[in-house]
Motif scaffolding. Sequence first.
Motif: not given
Length: 614
Positions: A410-414, A416-424
Amino acid sequence: MAGMNNHVLLFCVIALGLFSGQWASASDDIPFMTNVYGREYVLLNGKWSAFTDLYDQGRKMEVYKNRKPQSNEEFYEYSFDGAMRLNVPGDWNSQYPELKYYEGTMWYARHFDAPDCNPFRSHEPGTSAIAGTGRTFLYFGAVSYRCRVYLNGELIVSHEGGFTPFQIEVTGMLKEKDNFLCLEVSNRRTPDAIPAMNFDWWNYGGITRDVMLVSVPEVFVEDYFIRLDKHEPDLVHASVSLSSGLSQDVTIEIPELKVSKTVTAGPDGKADFSFKVKRMQRWAPDDPKLYDVSVCSGADKVCEKIGFRNIAVDGERILVNGVPTFMRSISFHEEIPQRMGRAFSQPDASMLLSEAAALGVNMIRLAHYPQNEYTVRLAEQMGILLWEEIPVWQGIDFDDEGTRAKAQAMLREMIARDKNRCAVGYWGVANETKPSAGRNAFLCSLLETGRQIDTTRLYVAAFDLAYYDKSSGRFEMHDDFTENLDVVAVNKYMGWYHPWPVDPSEAVWDVAAGQPLIISEFGGEALYGQSGPEDQAGSWSEDYQARLYRDNLEMFRHIPNLAGVSPWVLFDFRSPYRFHPANQEGWNRKGLVSDQGQRKKAWYIMRDWYQDRR
Ligand code: GCU
């Protein structure tokens, strides 16, 4: 064509695995392509046929083959024709009254024709769009909580985890017309699941986010991670992975910054970049600058808007772009209370985020699980930092190896999906876990997994272990795991679950000294429109809730390493263990806003407090 061979091999592995009883779960190194919304896709949303299968008979009956009687003697005790119709995306609980509490297996199915055109396919005369080159993936934004996916009568993938996307390649499996897609979905709680047997939100089940067919070239840009250096204000790093081990050129373009960089991928299909950028405008909550970025290689070009910012810790302070920044936060569940169901769309994201923005926040704790991509992308456009977390919520089986593997997936998938979202800005790994050797090992493995992928963000966990110590006269917390975190967060319900031991103005905290401390939950319940004595918790009155907020905000003034606060919670939300017949009726009433969208008195207290801290 190496890619095709790999694909065929992968399919065979999956097929063998399926028939030997294990399934290839979506986390078993099946390619995860980033930014599906920036690619060629068709949505498979809409009305699907469905029926419940409370005793799990459907697999034995092979309902996924959708057989029809072929003779007078034949009959089948199921049919998708004439079955219930469920909206996809959407939870089933909110679509039929009899499904409000349904916890079990639901069979979903729909027919679809293959996309009649795929620009990546070379259409040799006489060949259909399906027979050409190019590849097609089936993508699910989320299915809650676990599922098996069957295509044209064959089991092709399984997935566990109700809040992260997964995909499976279906190149070569699609018919021109009338493909039959069937899902076996279960929201049954189990002790080895994440979350486990009880959690303070509704146990929504269903295909709760978008379903897509994504078309890509034979060799495509599978994954990329483009980010600003952890500390440097003008140094960009990029890691790009092609779908096949081909040493072809990969180019990253950021036109507004006059950036066009090309690297030849290695034999593993990976290309790494590091380059300085002049005059970069960093993304910040008060100035959420995003740049058009393209990643090109061969026949593929993937585009999206990406922001660049630094986020780091300096002693007890959180720095955004080097500037100490107090986190004015709020939490919300992924739920539209007026619809009594899961949020899943762009309009849903707009509703939730605009109510948060009105409060004056610069951060949102997306509780308690990764929420849909529309919410994450819109928060980024609005300049709102995000704390995203996986649902390691209270009573998880920390000693179960399978549970640990699920949490890591779950951590990898989260990420993977949002690593390019600078808001995170934050990856959250746990909520209100109790100290134990098993828990520490479990969470340390998560931090290790996360930091192998992304060292640019802050790792955080929320604890409910801060207590008032009569002998010292201070609030203290003793949990040695916190030293592994970048930021420590505490949920504390003074005036609700805990009476005041001292006057709020005299409360002294000594928790996580030397680290930034975020109060990640505080608050109390109030039924909108209910008035009552402000010193009576049981009144469930707005007046009591307002008094509680004033008292807690007074206490926060004396926390030396306070780096942010996040009241629990923006909206009243549904929960099966909120029984009070008049004040709750299955709702947790800690919202600053009622389930009908009305702001309570405490909302205005919080809005003013944030106004003074802008
Ligand atoms: C806990 C928990 C929340 C829950 C809240 C409450 O702190 O983290 O998920 O809803 O308390 O009791 O309302």
